[in-house]
Scaffold this motif. Structure first.
Motif, PDB file in Angstrom:
ATOM      1  N   GLU A 150      93.936  39.343  35.787  1.00 51.83           N
ATOM      2  CA  GLU A 150      94.837  38.353  35.194  1.00 51.83           C
ATOM      3  C   GLU A 150      96.095  38.161  36.029  1.00 51.83           C
ATOM      4  N   GLN A 151      96.653  39.267  36.492  1.00 54.14           N
ATOM      5  CA  GLN A 151      97.916  39.144  37.224  1.00 54.14           C
ATOM      6  C   GLN A 151      97.710  38.527  38.606  1.00 54.14           C
ATOM      7  N   TYR A 152      96.585  38.796  39.203  1.00 59.19           N
ATOM      8  CA  TYR A 152      96.295  38.139  40.483  1.00 59.19           C
ATOM      9  C   TYR A 152      96.084  36.644  40.247  1.00 59.19           C
ATOM     10  N   ASN A 153      95.363  36.338  39.185  1.00 55.78           N
ATOM     11  CA  ASN A 153      95.109  34.932  38.843  1.00 55.78           C
ATOM     12  C   ASN A 153      96.408  34.192  38.548  1.00 55.78           C
ATOM     13  N   ALA A 154      97.405  34.924  38.068  1.00 57.54           N
ATOM     14  CA  ALA A 154      98.712  34.323  37.765  1.00 57.54           C
ATOM     15  C   ALA A 154      99.617  34.317  39.000  1.00 57.54           C
ATOM     16  N   ASP A 155      99.066  34.605  40.145  1.00 56.09           N
ATOM     17  CA  ASP A 155      99.820  34.628  41.402  1.00 56.09           C
ATOM     18  C   ASP A 155     100.924  35.677  41.353  1.00 56.09           C
ATOM     19  N   GLY A 156     100.589  36.827  40.805  1.00 57.89           N
ATOM     20  CA  GLY A 156     101.581  37.897  40.697  1.00 57.89           C
ATOM     21  C   GLY A 156     101.587  38.856  41.868  1.00 57.89           C
ATOM     22  N   TRP A 157     100.549  38.804  42.709  1.00 57.47           N
ATOM     23  CA  TRP A 157     100.450  39.792  43.795  1.00 57.47           C
ATOM     24  C   TRP A 157     100.134  39.131  45.123  1.00 57.47           C
ATOM     25  N   GLN A 427      86.176  44.522  36.984  1.00 62.70           N
ATOM     26  CA  GLN A 427      87.329  43.708  37.382  1.00 62.70           C
ATOM     27  C   GLN A 427      86.951  42.242  37.197  1.00 62.70           C
ATOM     28  N   VAL A 428      87.262  41.728  36.035  1.00 58.71           N
ATOM     29  CA  VAL A 428      86.890  40.342  35.747  1.00 58.71           C
ATOM     30  C   VAL A 428      87.964  39.707  34.858  1.00 58.71           C
ATOM     31  N   ILE A 429      88.232  38.442  35.095  1.00 60.94           N
ATOM     32  CA  ILE A 429      89.229  37.749  34.267  1.00 60.94           C
ATOM     33  C   ILE A 429      88.724  37.690  32.830  1.00 60.94           C
ATOM     34  N   GLY A 430      89.564  38.045  31.897  1.00 61.40           N
ATOM     35  CA  GLY A 430      89.170  38.044  30.493  1.00 61.40           C
ATOM     36  C   GLY A 430      88.817  39.435  29.996  1.00 61.40           C
ATOM     37  N   TRP A 431      88.809  40.426  30.915  1.00 63.23           N
ATOM     38  CA  TRP A 431      88.454  41.775  30.466  1.00 63.23           C
ATOM     39  C   TRP A 431      89.431  42.288  29.401  1.00 63.23           C
TER      40      TRP A 431
END
Lengths: 475, 328
Positions: A150-157, A427-431
């Motif tokens: 989620e955080q990678y998808n949110a451009d956090g890293w 490691q999957v979005i929505g986990w």
């Protein structure tokens, strides 16, 4: 410039003669001279009388406090001419001393000043979300592995293989492939594995033997048999029941029974198959039918279980290295303990859960190279071993295991005997949503088990309900 | 010589506000003065309350999820899809949300009844003249003054099934034969009501106590002369005279309880049992664990609408008449 702002505000907001313009500024300091009167907006004929002396004090103090607050909130540099980076970690006992020592060493070596702060686990995710939303916050941050998608998808890293940082970071060859797999999401290296650790079956030999049992259980049947035979003063076995523990325990039983949480391509849930139903039934039966687990443990979280184990209320448990550290800190010797992989299920698998913490760089950093250098420093054998030992995990740098911190057979058992059986969440979005739903369902089943409300088919229904949420999420 | 700051101030003073706010000209000097005093408070409320509320309402019709966390303004408008998703009782999420609303209403009403009864009783006792009244008032305020997290954690320990003191007392006095699960299963909601009421009743007590103090003594004297007994004095003087304060207390307690997060979160944990799954916890868990901000905001708007509707109905059917009569 902040004193000017305060002065301006005081003039604009309070249209009366004032001497707030007498505020003078020195580095990191404000001086307010109150040598003349300040007439008050609340005048005596409005019904509120305030002695002039008190008014002056109140206004002067308020002005000074405001100035300090503003400068404190917004001030950034430490006065030195060198580079400064800001970093944040999850709080744990002993970390303050660790960072105190190592930030100094790092600054001596590189001239880079590292500021550090801690955040509690309870508020860590909210804090990170605020940082990501506002694109502000520290340069380097500790990452919990389950938050990555989620955080990678949110451009956090930041992508740690990008040119800005890659040359300063340790090579990925340094780490086990399993650690790099967790650190990589959608073909991007999101974090550098920092420390990790599996959960192992742990017991106090003396207590177990005093209860008429010997050895660690190698499979589910033996676990039940030993619990039946156990006749000690304390309880035989305990695992955690509250917060996010039920799903971790369920995942371990599921893996031990040959099942998996999601299909290999992560497109569908797989935990509600026959293996899952049997695993959850066994978990519930440990409370209801076999009496292996005491019902009170359902109300226990991590701190409670650790306290019960180190305090002599429980003879055995499942725990990570943190439990070993806590046992030692309670004045016991770790030589009393035996550690093994958890008991195998009917399929012969001794699957266990491992957690991993990583270090990541936020994409809004102005100092990517310095941030990468700091991570490289923390991943050297000695600092990596020191911090891992402090928080109760194993170092991800294999050389760290050769240091004095891990010079004990118990630690080697964790690394060599338990780790090969360890797995972690997909490691999957929505986990996060699936984990939350599944945790609720498992918890409901366990509650029904201890309150004698569990009926035939309930376990299957609960898992299917969680699976329908998972299907919707993975779509 | 005027400083730049003085110039700015003078310019501000010269602005003819009435040009921009026509209603301003219709106000008396006293009313203008009152509004000027209110202005800082209104500005703060606008920044702290209204902007987040409007933002929440806005993103509730947008597809804000993890992909749009930092650039939420670029998220697509999905209009009422989020509402459809969270309100559909046929889905697991929808049914859970409706269940959480039900539990929230039970929590709010239960807390309201308990805090009002406890608060009124304590206020009536404190309104009597007796030795140690000041100490008693201080002691009764303790649950509200003490840090909430600390007291809630102590309650959590006290309510543990096997090691908690509550079960221990109930067992030793023979009230129960087997220890009860207070924090898990169906009892979780009753424990939450009990504990939250315990932390909140002093506020109700102090407000009602203030109301009691304002009742003129002559009313009681006249009633006594007419032969009214203790119960009649309470029934026909105290209770009606407390109605305006009670109206405010009841409304505040209901709304505050519906949006209370701390008690449920600390007492029952981040993953509470189903019975303790009140809406605010569910929304928090759903939105923040899953980065489902748009859908979470839709749930919040629904909760807000329900709370406001309850408040309006409450006023309309229970107090509207009284206040209309009073204002005549």
């Amino acid at each position: 410039m902040w004193y000017q702002l305060v002065s301006l505000l005081s003039h604009v907001l309070y249209p009366f003669p004032s001497r707030f313009s007498d505020i003078s500024h020195k580095p990191n300091q404000f001086v307010i001279k109150e040598n003349s009167y300040i007439s008050c907006i609340i005048t005596p004929n409005r019904g509120l009388a305030m002695r002039r002396h008190t008014r002056r004090k109140v206004l002067a103090t308020t002005g000074a406090a405001t100035a300090f607050s503003i400068s404190g909130c917004l001030g950034g540099d430490n006065g030195s001419d060198g580079t400064t980076i800001e970093t944040r970690y999850m709080d744990a006992p002993g970390l303050d001393e660790f960072f105190d020592e190592h930030t100094q060493r790092f600054e001596e070596e590189t001239g880079i000043h590292v500021e550090y702060e801690f955040v509690g686990w309870g508020e860590a995710q909210d804090t990170l979300i605020s940082d990501i939303m506002s694109r502000s916050g520290p340069d380097v941050h500790e990452i919990a592995s389950t938050w990555i998608p989620e955080q990678y998808n949110a451009d956090g890293w930041m992508d740690l293989e990008s040119d800005a940082v890659a040359e300063h970071l340790p090579s990925t060859d340094t780490f086990e492939q399993g650690a790099i797999d967790v650190a990589t999401f959608q073909d991007t290296l999101v974090g550098i594995p920092w420390f990790w650790g599996p959960r192992a079956y742990q017991q106090v030999d003396e207590r177990i033997e005093a209860g008429g049992v010997s050895g660690t259980p190698s499979d589910w049947d033996e676990l039940v048999d030993q619990a039946d035979a156990y006749d000690g003063d304390d309880q035989y076995f305990a695992i955690m029941g509250s917060d996010y523990e039920p799903i971790r325990n369920f995942a371990m039983f599921l893996w031990q029974n040959g099942g998996q949480l999601l299909t290999d391509d992560y497109s569908e849930p797989a935990f509600h198959g026959q293996e899952g139903v049997e695993a959850l039934e066994f978990y519930a039966d440990l409370y209801a039918e076999y009496g292996v687990l005491s019902s009170e443990t359902l109300e226990w979280g991590a701190a409670d279980i650790q306290g019960a184990f180190t305090g002599g209320q429980m003879a055995s448990t499942w725990g990570a290295l943190g439990t070993v550290s806590a046992y030692e800190e309670d004045g016991n010797s770790i030589d009393d303990l035996s550690v093994s992989a958890p008991p195998a299920g009917p399929g012969g698998d001794r699957g266990t859960f491992f957690g991993m913490e990583l270090l990541g760089i936020h994409p809004w950093t102005d100092e990517p190279a310095a941030a990468a250098q700091w991570i490289e420093y923390l991943l050297r054998a000695e600092p990596n071993a020191a911090v891992s030992s402090t928080v109760g995990f194993l170092p991800t740098n294999p050389e760290g295991l050769e240091t004095e911190y891990f010079d004990n057979d118990l630690y080697r058992t964790f690394d060599e005997d338990v780790f090969p059986h360890a797995r972690t969440y997909p490691q999957v979005i929505g986990w996060g949503e699936i984990e939350s739903e599944l945790n609720s369902m498992v918890f409901e089943v366990l509650q029904s088990a201890v309150t004698d409300d569990l009926e035939a088919g309930d376990v299957e229904d609960a898992l299917h309900q969680a699976a329908s949420v998972a299907e919707q999420t993975l779509e | 010589m005027t400083t730049p700051v003085t110039q700015v101030r003078n310019k501000l003073a010269d602005i003819e506000i009435g040009r921009y706010l026509p209603l301003y000209n219709q106000l008396t000097e006293e009313q203008r003065y009152a509004y000027k005093l209110l202005l800082p408070g209104l500005v703060m409320m606008f920044i702290i309350h209204f902007i987040p509320i409007m933002w929440g309402a806005l993103i509730s019709v947008m597809g804000v999820d993890s992909a749009y966390t930092s650039n939420w303004y670029e998220a697509p408008f999905v209009w009422f899809e989020n509402y459809q998703y969270v309100l559909d009782p046929r889905t697991v999420i929808g049914s859970r949300f409706w269940y959480s609303i039900r539990q929230t209403i039970i929590f709010a009403v239960g807390t309201l009844v308990l805090t009002y009864v406890l608060g009124l009783t304590a206020a009536l006792v404190l309104n009597q003249r007796f030795k140690g009244r000041f100490a008693a008032r201080t002691l009764l305020l303790l649950p509200w003054v003490a840090p909430a997290v600390v007291t809630l954690l102590v309650w959590r320990m006290m309510l543990q099934q096997q090691s908690g003191i509550i079960n221990s007392i109930l067992l030793s006095t023979g009230i129960i034969n087997e220890p009860i699960y207070w924090l898990i299963g169906d009892n979780a909601i009753w424990s939450l009501i009990l504990v939250h009421s315990w932390t909140q009743f002093p506020l109700v007590m102090i407000m009602l106590y203030a109301g009691l103090q304002s009742i003129p003594e002559q009313l009681y004297e006249a009633a006594s002369i007419d032969g009214a007994g203790r119960w009649q004095r309470f029934r026909y003087i105290t209770f009606p005279q407390l109605k305006p304060v009670s109206a405010v207390v009841i409304l505040l307690m209901m709304l505050w309880t519906m949006i209370n997060f701390t008690s449920a979160f600390v007492l029952l944990g981040s993953q509470p049992p189903q019975a303790g799954q009140v809406s605010i916890l569910y929304i928090y868990e759903f939105a923040f664990s899953n980065f489902q901000f748009g859908r979470g905001a839709a749930m919040s708007v629904v909760l807000f609408a329900i709370a406001m509707t309850m408040a309006m109905l409450y006023y309309k059917y229970l107090f509207d008449e009284d206040f209309t009569e009073e204002s005549r």
